[in-house]
Enzyme design. Structure first.
Site, PDB file in Angstrom:
ATOM      1  N   TYR A 215       0.842  -1.196   0.000  1.00  0.00           N
ATOM      2  CA  TYR A 215       0.000   0.000   0.000  1.00  0.00           C
ATOM      3  C   TYR A 215       0.878   1.247   0.000  1.00  0.00           C
ATOM      4  O   TYR A 215       2.046   1.220   0.390  1.00  0.00           O
ATOM      5  CB  TYR A 215      -0.942   0.023   1.204  1.00  0.00           C
ATOM      6  N   CYS A 216       0.312   2.344  -0.473  1.00  0.00           N
ATOM      7  CA  CYS A 216       0.957   3.652  -0.432  1.00  0.00           C
ATOM      8  C   CYS A 216      -0.140   4.708  -0.347  1.00  0.00           C
ATOM      9  O   CYS A 216      -1.298   4.383  -0.076  1.00  0.00           O
ATOM     10  CB  CYS A 216       1.863   3.869  -1.645  1.00  0.00           C
ATOM     11  N   THR A 217       0.185   5.969  -0.574  1.00  0.00           N
ATOM     12  CA  THR A 217      -0.784   7.054  -0.377  1.00  0.00           C
ATOM     13  C   THR A 217      -1.973   6.949  -1.323  1.00  0.00           C
ATOM     14  O   THR A 217      -3.123   6.955  -0.892  1.00  0.00           O
ATOM     15  CB  THR A 217      -0.097   8.419  -0.579  1.00  0.00           C
TER      16      THR A 217
END
Length: 617
Positions: A215-217
């Protein structure tokens, strides 16, 4: 900050829009023109990055304008299936934060890569078509729960072989991250995204055979990173990524779900939280709960953002992040701006938190016997049609005001230019001599030779010393045509570093700034031949050379140039802004002034220059 697109919203309501799309773009120029026209007509500000492989956009403006922009983009078949993340928020109120995040202007750039996976030019980017499978927020949540129906044969539903991988930087994960019971969570603790491939390489055995949940922003960093993991072959096939990133997850789970803390965002909002009030971030100095980056405190060594609470924060103090402390940079000396006294910021080593009851002061007197601190040695590169002697004269005031901390070294550029004059009274060709006049005939007295770092493709060194009549009137955009001679200048600078070095930094003015920027773009490759720690680029501009067609430049940089009303008639404000945008936001500082085509030495500009230099003492 929930996604919203209601037509009934107040037309003055402000919003932020984020979206990306990986797709083959054959006509970049047309797409550039579309964004330039559309965003300017709608008064949108922010960042637009275009590459042959897609687009990455973060812009802000009136909600109604953002909705019109979305409609215009959707009309292009290239953007079919694009996830537009539109959030309502307050209008930017902190000019410093908005400026640092690029929300006070519109920056549209054509780049080689939308996100830079690695700073190693020899590392080929993975095929984006090999990216991990997208999971919706609900599917991602179910995977962390270890519950829910089996979506597909290869869907992650068992926590035993599940690994949760955060693809963001350390300053982001400090204030918010996913945490699920009985799920192994990996936080790379990296300073910048381009450090992630090396971390993945080091942890390959830990990832092999596992179901990797990334996951990331907003999702774009996971696209490239998941493809990189999958490119390792057998044992690395099961990689999944959160579609829409943390932002979409928090919209689906407003109480935070498995995400704890706040989501760091790259716009004036700084961070976006859930309804859960708990804070997971801590002050670098005292260890108290704190997660507010609005003060924009940064590490004195690497310029990464650090968390320093209101009680511990002191004016002119220097801070050292946990990564720099880990590598032995836990103590940094700094001359104070007040009364000429020298002070120091000393942080506890080995990541120990400082207790409030110890009455720790981040600034303590610094004693070094009778020995004065070593001055910074800075190599100075003059502008086009100048020489070392004239540039030394023009920077005399700067040298005088920085004499206690800086030694400036001047050299002539390697390309000697012919003497020219205008057949009528007009402004001089010299970059810093716009106020002087040349006569209708060449001067009779001896004149010092003039030099350049970059020359026009048709430049011919004839060795003649006679004066020549200029081909035409002074062209304020002549610097755009001066694109040859870089290799000769680079070889020359290598010899300068060898014979006159070492140097802590490089200062360039106008064309000299363009040259210094080109060198800084190759800083890693030039190690051992040209070691330096920072660049100062004054009235700079970027030129179209392969050296700039790369990832963001990570070299610490100070950009000094005239504001829109700064009366710099040689180099436009936007040209210097475009150059600054090539450098990593986390390690660049911008000073805009109203003094024309010069390096300003009056307050407050000289104080800001000192502040930048103090970080390297």
């Amino acid at each position: 900050m929930a996604d919203t697109t209601p037509q009934s919203q107040d037309e003055d309501q402000y919003g932020v829009l984020l979206y990306y799309k990986y797709t083959q773009i054959t006509d970049l120029d047309s797409l550039f023109s579309f964004y330039e026209s559309n965003c300017n007509s709608l008064s949108l500000l922010g960042r637009v990055r275009l590459s042959p492989h897609g687009v990455n956009v973060t812009v802000g403006g009136k909600l109604s304008s953002l909705e019109k922009h979305i409609a215009a983009v959707k009309s292009n078949a290239l953007f079919e299936g694009t996830d537009f993340k539109l959030a309502t928020c307050d209008h930017p109120v902190d000019d410093k934060v908005a400026k640092e995040c690029g929300f006070t202007s519109l920056s549209i750039r054509i780049v080689k890569e939308l996100v830079t996976l690695s700073s190693d030019p020899l590392l080929k980017s993975p095929e984006i078509s090999n990216a991990g499978r997208h999971l919706t927020a609900a599917e991602f949540h179910s995977a962390l729960q270890g519950t829910g129906p089996l979506l597909e044969k290869d869907s992650p539903t068992c926590n035993e072989d599940l690994v949760l991988l955060d693809a963001r930087n350390l300053y982001e994960t400090r204030i918010g991250k996913f945490h699920a019971p009985n799920v192994e969570t990996l936080d790379p603790g990296i300073r910048q995204y381009s450090d992630l491939p090396s971390w993945i390489d080091d942890k390959s055995e830990q990832l092999k055979g596992k179901r990797v949940l990334m996951y990331c922003t907003g999702g774009i960093r996971c696209e490239m990173a998941s493809a990189y993991i999958r490119s390792k072959g057998a044992g690395f096939e099961n990689v999944f990524q959160l579609f829409g990133g943390i932002q979409r997850y928090l919209e689906q789970f407003p109480d935070g779900g498995f995400f704890k803390g706040k989501n760091f965002v790259f716009d004036h909002r700084i961070s976006v939280g859930s309804s859960d009030p708990n804070i997971i971030g801590t002050c670098l100095l005292c260890g108290s709960s704190f997660d507010d980056y609005s003060s924009r405190c940064r590490c004195a060594h690497c310029r990464m953002l650090v968390l320093v609470c209101d009680s511990c924060r002191m004016e002119d103090a220097l801070y050292v992040c946990e990564l720099c402390q880990k590598y032995g940079k836990g103590v940094q000396s700094v001359p104070s701006l007040e009364n000429g006294k020298t002070q120091v910021l000393s942080l506890q080593e080995e990541h120990k938190l400082v207790s409030l009851d110890t009455k720790f002061s981040p600034q303590l007197p610094w004693s070094h016997g009778n020995e004065s601190p070593r001055k910074l040695r800075i190599l100075c590169l003059h502008g086009f049609r100048q020489n070392a002697s004239s540039f030394k004269g023009r920077t005399a005031s700067l040298a005088k005001k920085l004499k206690n901390i800086v030694e400036l070294v001047f050299v002539d550029a390697p390309h000697e230019l012919p003497f020219i004059y205008q057949p009528c009274i007009t402004e001089s060709h010299g970059e810093c001599a716009s106020s002087s006049l040349q006569q209708t005939h060449p001067p009779s007295q001896n004149c010092r030779k003039k030099f350049a770092w970059l020359v026009a493709p048709d430049f011919n060194v004839s060795g003649e010393v006679d004066w020549k009549i200029a081909n035409g009137s002074f062209d304020p955009l002549q610097y755009l045509q001066q694109t040859d001679g870089f290799d000769v200048s680079l070889a020359y600078l290598k010899s300068v570093f060898s014979q006159k070095g070492p140097f802590d930094g490089i200062l360039g003015f106008s064309q000299g700034a363009a040259m210094a920027a080109l060198v800084s773009a190759q800083q890693e490759r030039l190690k051992s031949e040209m070691d330096f720690r920072f660049v100062i680029l004054c009235s700079g501009f970027a030129i179209k050379l392969a050296e700039f067609e790369c990832q963001a430049i990570n070299c610490p940089s100070l950009h000094i140039f005239g504001s829109d009303h700064g009366k710099d008639r040689q180099i436009a404000n936007q040209a210097s802004r475009d150059l600054a945008s090539l450098f990593d936001d986390g390690c660049s500082v911008i000073i805009e002034h109203d003094s024309g085509h010069i390096i300003p030495t009056r307050s407050p500009y000289i104080d800001e220059i000192r502040n930048f230099l103090h970080r390297f003492l």
